[in-house]
Design a protein around this motif. Sequence first.
Motif, mmCIF file in Angstrom:
data_model
loop_
_atom_site.group_PDB
_atom_site.id
_atom_site.type_symbol
_atom_site.label_atom_id
_atom_site.label_comp_id
_atom_site.label_asym_id
_atom_site.label_seq_id
_atom_site.Cartn_x
_atom_site.Cartn_y
_atom_site.Cartn_z
ATOM 1 N N THR A 1 0.839 -1.190 0.000
ATOM 2 C CA THR A 1 0.000 0.000 0.000
ATOM 3 C C THR A 1 0.875 1.242 0.000
ATOM 4 O OG1 THR A 1 -0.039 0.028 2.404
ATOM 5 C CG2 THR A 1 -1.843 -1.106 1.317
ATOM 6 N N GLY A 2 0.360 2.304 -0.582
ATOM 7 C CA GLY A 2 1.038 3.598 -0.567
ATOM 8 C C GLY A 2 0.109 4.624 0.035
ATOM 9 N N LYS A 3 0.395 5.887 -0.262
ATOM 10 C CA LYS A 3 -0.387 6.962 0.345
ATOM 11 C C LYS A 3 -1.870 6.897 -0.069
ATOM 12 C CE LYS A 3 -0.375 12.049 0.387
ATOM 13 N NZ LYS A 3 -1.183 12.135 1.593
ATOM 14 N N ASP A 4 -2.100 6.826 -1.392
ATOM 15 C CA ASP A 4 -3.489 6.817 -1.859
ATOM 16 C C ASP A 4 -3.680 5.808 -2.987
ATOM 17 O OD1 ASP A 4 -1.928 8.018 -3.661
ATOM 18 O OD2 ASP A 4 -2.999 9.942 -3.721
ATOM 19 N N TYR A 5 -2.943 4.710 -2.869
ATOM 20 C CA TYR A 5 -3.046 3.675 -3.904
ATOM 21 C C TYR A 5 -2.572 2.359 -3.299
ATOM 22 C CZ TYR A 5 1.960 4.026 -3.949
ATOM 23 O OH TYR A 5 3.272 4.012 -3.541
ATOM 24 N N VAL A 6 -2.835 1.295 -4.016
ATOM 25 C CA VAL A 6 -2.301 -0.004 -3.608
ATOM 26 C C VAL A 6 -1.817 -0.741 -4.848
ATOM 27 C CG1 VAL A 6 -4.671 -0.867 -3.500
ATOM 28 C CG2 VAL A 6 -2.863 -2.209 -2.470
ATOM 29 N N LEU A 7 -0.693 -1.407 -4.720
ATOM 30 C CA LEU A 7 -0.080 -2.131 -5.829
ATOM 31 C C LEU A 7 -0.215 -3.632 -5.597
ATOM 32 C CD1 LEU A 7 3.172 -0.068 -6.107
ATOM 33 C CD2 LEU A 7 1.580 -0.396 -7.982
ATOM 34 N N LEU A 8 -0.433 -4.332 -6.678
ATOM 35 C CA LEU A 8 -0.550 -5.780 -6.583
ATOM 36 C C LEU A 8 0.264 -6.388 -7.720
ATOM 37 C CD1 LEU A 8 -2.154 -7.389 -4.550
ATOM 38 C CD2 LEU A 8 -4.034 -7.492 -6.159
ATOM 39 N N CYS A 9 1.000 -7.411 -7.413
ATOM 40 C CA CYS A 9 1.902 -7.980 -8.402
ATOM 41 C C CYS A 9 1.859 -9.494 -8.285
ATOM 42 C CB CYS A 9 3.304 -7.464 -8.108
ATOM 43 S SG CYS A 9 4.480 -7.869 -9.357
ATOM 44 N N SER A 10 1.796 -10.162 -9.432
ATOM 45 C CA SER A 10 1.739 -11.621 -9.386
ATOM 46 C C SER A 10 2.511 -12.207 -10.552
ATOM 47 C CB SER A 10 0.280 -12.077 -9.450
ATOM 48 O OG SER A 10 0.216 -13.465 -9.592
ATOM 49 N N ASP A 11 3.041 -13.383 -10.379
ATOM 50 C CA ASP A 11 3.715 -14.046 -11.494
ATOM 51 C C ASP A 11 2.658 -14.530 -12.481
ATOM 52 O OD1 ASP A 11 3.089 -16.333 -9.552
ATOM 53 O OD2 ASP A 11 3.673 -17.362 -11.386
ATOM 54 N N MET A 12 3.109 -14.976 -13.653
ATOM 55 C CA MET A 12 2.133 -15.340 -14.697
ATOM 56 C C MET A 12 2.317 -16.773 -15.181
ATOM 57 S SD MET A 12 1.491 -11.926 -16.915
ATOM 58 C CE MET A 12 3.101 -11.671 -17.617
ATOM 59 N N SER A 13 2.952 -17.593 -14.342
ATOM 60 C CA SER A 13 3.191 -18.960 -14.827
ATOM 61 C C SER A 13 2.064 -19.890 -14.386
ATOM 62 C CB SER A 13 4.532 -19.467 -14.317
ATOM 63 O OG SER A 13 4.606 -19.328 -12.933
ATOM 64 N N ALA A 14 1.815 -20.868 -15.220
ATOM 65 C CA ALA A 14 0.837 -21.890 -14.878
ATOM 66 C C ALA A 14 1.374 -23.224 -15.356
ATOM 67 C CB ALA A 14 -0.501 -21.595 -15.544
ATOM 68 N N GLY A 15 1.251 -24.225 -14.548
ATOM 69 C CA GLY A 15 1.758 -25.534 -14.949
ATOM 70 C C GLY A 15 1.555 -26.554 -13.876
ATOM 71 N N ARG A 16 2.228 -27.672 -14.017
ATOM 72 C CA ARG A 16 2.145 -28.765 -13.041
ATOM 73 C C ARG A 16 3.556 -29.135 -12.613
ATOM 74 N NH1 ARG A 16 -2.411 -32.647 -13.323
ATOM 75 N NH2 ARG A 16 -4.201 -31.260 -13.120
ATOM 76 N N SER A 17 3.775 -29.266 -11.358
ATOM 77 C CA SER A 17 5.069 -29.564 -10.739
ATOM 78 C C SER A 17 6.192 -28.803 -11.438
ATOM 79 C CB SER A 17 5.325 -31.072 -10.651
ATOM 80 O OG SER A 17 5.678 -31.617 -11.904
ATOM 81 N N ILE A 18 7.114 -29.489 -12.127
ATOM 82 C CA ILE A 18 8.249 -28.754 -12.699
ATOM 83 C C ILE A 18 7.975 -28.242 -14.109
ATOM 84 C CG2 ILE A 18 10.017 -29.859 -11.285
ATOM 85 C CD1 ILE A 18 10.548 -31.646 -13.830
ATOM 86 N N ILE A 19 6.831 -28.573 -14.656
ATOM 87 C CA ILE A 19 6.549 -28.172 -16.037
ATOM 88 C C ILE A 19 5.720 -26.892 -16.057
ATOM 89 C CG2 ILE A 19 5.459 -28.839 -18.227
ATOM 90 C CD1 ILE A 19 7.949 -30.480 -17.543
ATOM 91 N N ARG A 20 6.204 -25.884 -16.811
ATOM 92 C CA ARG A 20 5.419 -24.675 -17.012
ATOM 93 C C ARG A 20 4.706 -24.785 -18.351
ATOM 94 N NH1 ARG A 20 8.074 -19.929 -15.064
ATOM 95 N NH2 ARG A 20 9.789 -20.367 -16.470
ATOM 96 N N MET A 21 3.397 -24.644 -18.318
ATOM 97 C CA MET A 21 2.631 -24.749 -19.555
ATOM 98 C C MET A 21 2.264 -23.389 -20.101
ATOM 99 S SD MET A 21 0.162 -27.814 -18.406
ATOM 100 C CE MET A 21 0.784 -29.317 -17.697
ATOM 101 N N LYS A 22 2.313 -22.387 -19.261
ATOM 102 C CA LYS A 22 1.922 -21.047 -19.675
ATOM 103 C C LYS A 22 2.787 -20.045 -18.940
ATOM 104 C CE LYS A 22 -2.559 -19.406 -20.903
ATOM 105 N NZ LYS A 22 -3.312 -18.419 -20.193
ATOM 106 N N SER A 23 3.150 -18.968 -19.593
ATOM 107 C CA SER A 23 3.910 -17.932 -18.887
ATOM 108 C C SER A 23 3.222 -16.580 -19.032
ATOM 109 C CB SER A 23 5.333 -17.873 -19.411
ATOM 110 O OG SER A 23 5.311 -17.678 -20.798
#
Lengths: 283, 207, 225
Positions: free
Chosen positions: C8-30
Amino acid sequence: MALYHNPPMAYAQEPTTAPIEHRFNPYSDNGGSILAIAGSDFSVIAGDTRQSEGYNIQTRYARKVWQLTDKAVLATNGFAADGNNFVKRVKQRLEWYEHAHHKPMGLKSIARMIQTMLYGKRFFPYYVYNILGGIEEDGTGAVYSFDPVGSYEREACRAAGAAQSLIQPFLDNQIYFKNQQPEPGAAPFIPGNLPLGTVLSLVVDSFTSATERHIEVGDGMEIYVVMKRGRTTDDLLGDNKLAPGMTIEELPSLGESVGGVESEGEGQGGERTFLVRQALKRD
Amino acid sequence: MELNGGSVVAMIGKDCVAIASDLRLGNQAVGVASNFDKVFPVNDKLYYGLPGLATDVYTLKEHLRFRVNMYRMKEEREITPKTFTHLVSSTLYEKRFGPFFIEPVVAGLPTPTELDPHPKPFISTMDTIGCITTPKDFAVAGTAADKLYGVAEGLWEPDLEPEDLFETVSQTLLNAVDRDALSGWGAVVHIITQDKVITRTLRARMD
Amino acid sequence: MECSFGLTGKDYVLLCSDMSAGRSIIRMKSDENKIKTLGPHLAMAYGGEPGDTNNFAEYVERNMRLYHIRNHYPLLPEPASAWIRRTLAESIRSRHPYSVNLLLAGYDTTTTKPHLYWIDYLGTKAVVPYAAHGMGVYVSLSTMDKWWFNDMNKREGVEVLKKCVDEVKKRITINFNFNCILIDKDGIHHINIESEDPISEYEAAQPKDTVVEAPNPPLDVGVTA
């Protein structure tokens, strides 16, 4: 695989025999608690005397605190068999040392020796927490605490055993003055400088508290007080210095005067060790 | 209990009671928030603390708020500490075979009545399924319970005045949570007297 | 293998997330967007059991939307957090619990204050100035402990967030792409956190180019008497 664990074929259901394995557990926990507090010219080492296994009290009087030399007392806690055996071997090493060097081993040397003895059994440890108290070469009171494999440290105070978690935070507060501030302008707190009377009261309070709340602590209490040579004993032996129900005795000196020469006495003899006993609440 | 950490202690004084808690919310070893209050007011004479699983802290707090408000509307009077204790207890026992992972501590001053002009200060504590204990001295709960027992047993004495009780409960809490990895990260103390509640946030070790 | 954080900041809030999707060690989407906008000033970054995540996020989204349609105003961050928490708390003691952790970020238009909530799959809710879930916990929490301060302006806030992203890229062996939003009085906007100077880029752009579409039903959609 779970599907095939019991094959559906009848002939596979033949009875088999296998020896029932019993694993011997070489360790046990015998409860009890110990603690030690250092003063500027004395050291107090204490322990309760109950020995238990689970909910069973094996004895109401078993020693946990041992006089090693005129200026060293060792408290052991954990597995009593290991503790007793460990003390026996420490005493043996101290005797060998005295024969070899014609003087008793100093406190810090005993501490280092205990470390090597514990670490020597790093892969089949003595299941014992040790606290060594006594008088250092320079005349100051000292406490050394050990873990079962020999990690050690000199401190102003330490609690160990079943009621460590009850007693140690209390000692942090009362001995190390944690979370306390001196009055503005007052002298700063220095741990390890409390008068003997205060220290004794704290030891008694610690054990009565632990007795109240912990089932493995109780029956009796043995408090060893080691005093620097020449120190006054008025604050221990004077009138009304001990609480009602306490008994005190002075332990005879262990020092064998080697070659008939009195070891560097300053006219008043050497360090003196007293043993204070008190019964603990019975309900 | 050991998932989120946290501890609560309550003590009886002379015509006053104290209740205090740490402020940590953790996710196992990781600290998440240092503003997680575990002690809540029912009214200005009655507070309670809920150390344990944080999700149940919220759920139980909201549920009790609802029950106390209903009680207040139906009975047109404030709930007494003893009745509230039984309310909490039966709420917990309702979930006997899938309990809330909470060990509540209740602290309050009963309001003087004609029948009882000098009521005694009241504290109580429960296990996770609502078995009540009403100690005469102090009550502790949470991950630092054993440490709290040791220090409280050494520091507490009967008939402490409010300010002395504040010092006793604060020292007990701080020194106990400093030896507990899952409690700490700030502390808050409430001293309840007949005419006011003193709430103080303590400066504590933040490690 | 997930990583999300917010501040959070003074009059805003920031949100950040990774964009990977997959199963165990395999990434199917980035390029999977794992931040859901829940209202004109509300969004959440979510992670957990694949399947549960999207289902739960959509469930929340639709309920927020329903509330907005029924009442002609959106649910504010605080009550929204309470509703989501309760949903998860009820779910955890059900036969099929949702296994979803989330960071809920919102801007309260009535008090002009930013809000950030750390919520886990048990229904644990913490009101925090900055928070992280997943692998972000191990590096970005300490980064924010060091650099975050009260009432940061947007540039300062984004700088701190960028430090977190850099730290994750430096210390965590998995390669993440990050997706970032900013919520303030003007609604929800996209921030290109991967760029050299995200805040200048954001300020130079037209609002319509950075705006993130959020459910905001028109006022005349609703039940009339």
